[in-house]
Design a protein around this motif. Structure first.
Motif, PDB file in Angstrom:
ATOM      1  N   MET A   1       0.849  -1.195   0.000  1.00 27.57           N
ATOM      2  CA  MET A   1       0.000   0.000   0.000  1.00 27.57           C
ATOM      3  C   MET A   1       0.886   1.247   0.000  1.00 27.57           C
ATOM      4  SD  MET A   1      -3.008   0.972   2.703  1.00 27.57           S
ATOM      5  CE  MET A   1      -3.605  -0.712   2.609  1.00 27.57           C
ATOM      6  N   ARG A   7      -8.318   3.868  -0.247  1.00 26.28           N
ATOM      7  CA  ARG A   7      -8.983   2.912   0.636  1.00 26.28           C
ATOM      8  C   ARG A   7     -10.474   3.236   0.581  1.00 26.28           C
ATOM      9  NH1 ARG A   7      -7.728   2.638   5.973  1.00 26.28           N
ATOM     10  NH2 ARG A   7      -7.528   0.370   5.930  1.00 26.28           N
ATOM     11  N   ASP A  32      -7.714  -0.150  -2.475  1.00 22.25           N
ATOM     12  CA  ASP A  32      -7.766  -1.118  -1.392  1.00 22.25           C
ATOM     13  C   ASP A  32      -9.224  -1.157  -0.935  1.00 22.25           C
ATOM     14  OD1 ASP A  32      -7.360  -2.772   0.785  1.00 22.25           O
ATOM     15  OD2 ASP A  32      -6.482  -1.210   2.048  1.00 22.25           O
ATOM     16  N   LEU A  34     -12.201  -2.250   1.155  1.00 17.75           N
ATOM     17  CA  LEU A  34     -12.356  -2.755   2.517  1.00 17.75           C
ATOM     18  C   LEU A  34     -13.652  -3.522   2.712  1.00 17.75           C
ATOM     19  CD1 LEU A  34     -11.143   0.444   4.396  1.00 17.75           C
ATOM     20  CD2 LEU A  34      -9.793  -1.508   3.629  1.00 17.75           C
TER      21      LEU A  34
END
Length: 306
Positions: A1, A7, A32, A34
């Motif tokens: 990352m 995110r 990313d 989640l």
């Protein structure tokens, strides 16, 4: 990352073009993801939730949780668009079954995530009606205020609507939710039909995706081809929801305008239409132009593993 990693949580009602957008995000090194929260929209909540799990299973990402959300709009009856997306919501394209069962209560899950994570660290990529986000604003305003950025596909400004003369599906499916979200003071970018109709896939585009042999690209090609089978006329099909991921990754491909947006909350066929109203509207950043060729190039590259 890296410091530039996005995110994010995807809030979605899959949906053919939702599926392509999700596969883009899962294929790109920039994101990313989640979690995937679901909302009733293109089809009922049980099917949208199952479809989210199926898309993640195809991508080999059973580690990402799916959380079932709102089963209906805040106060209206939802639409049924099975004629476009098929009875399964994914145009009959074959996907594996979900690797893990979904969780429940998307709003509580979102609130918990936002309160645990650093403030301003999470984007919400909204591909369907804004019901879950409106409930988050109403029930957990402190958590909602910690969102870094909401990027939502929805609405039409200068373009005609697709479910009414000026109304677009995602906003019209729950106008009250959109109104709550737009007035909430969140950092919001709206991606309307004015740009999504410019990002169009041809049969040559889907053929090139399929020829890569990459699972995400081939599945996306099948999904877009299902659009051709369910709609008539024209040599291309618009890729509405993928524009959210494209904007998140490359906002330089789009031109934003800050507009005073008000949502039509009436009962006429144009309920959910957007009005540019300098007295009643809320200032919202709206994507009004796009470099469609570069957007399509980026989408194909990501889906193909590049």
């Amino acid at each position: 990352m890296t410091d530039t990693t996005i995110r994010a949580v995807i809030d979605t009602d899959p949906g053919i073009d939702d599926a392509v957008a999700i596969l883009h995000a899962l294929s790109s090194p920039v994101f990313d993801i989640l979690g995937v929260t679901t909302v009733a929209g293109n089809i009922g909540i049980e099917t949208t939730t199952r479809n989210a799990g199926r898309i993640l299973a195809l991508a080999g990402r059973g580690d990402i949780p799916v959380i079932a959300g709102a089963p209906a709009p805040l106060s209206r009856k939802g639409f049924d668009v099975a004629d476009i997306h098929g009875n399964d919501g994914l145009g009959g394209v074959r996907f594996p079954e979900p690797a893990v069962p979904p969780l429940s209560d998307a709003v509580e899950w979102l609130a918990g995530l936002l309160m645990r994570e650093p403030e301003g660290g999470i984007d919400i990529l909204a591909l369907g009606p804004l019901t879950n986000i409106a409930r988050l604003v109403g029930e957990h305003p402190e958590a909602a205020g910690r969102i870094r950025r909401l990027i939502a596909m929805g609405g039409a400004v200068d373009e005609p609507g697709n479910v009414g003369p000026r109304a677009e599906f995602n906003i019209a499916a729950d106008p009250e939710a959109a109104d709550i979200v737009f007035r909430a003071g969140l950092e919001t970018v709206l991606v309307p039909l004015d740009v999504t109709r410019k990002v169009r896939a041809t049969r040559a585009y889907t053929a090139a995706l399929r020829e890569t042999g990459v699972a995400a690209a081939a599945a996306s090609a099948d999904l877009i081809d299902a659009y051709f089978l369910s709609t008539s006329g024209g040599e291309s099909r618009p890729l509405h929801d993928p524009c959210v991921m494209l904007f998140a990754e490359r906002k330089d491909l789009f031109r934003l305008e800050t507009l005073p947006i008000a949502v039509d909350l009436g009962e006429a066929p144009d309920a959910g239409a957007l009005d540019v109203d300098r007295k009643a509207g809320t200032a919202i950043a709206v994507a009004m132009k796009v470099d469609s060729a570069k957007a399509l190039e980026l989408l194909a590259a990501r889906l193909s593993g590049g």
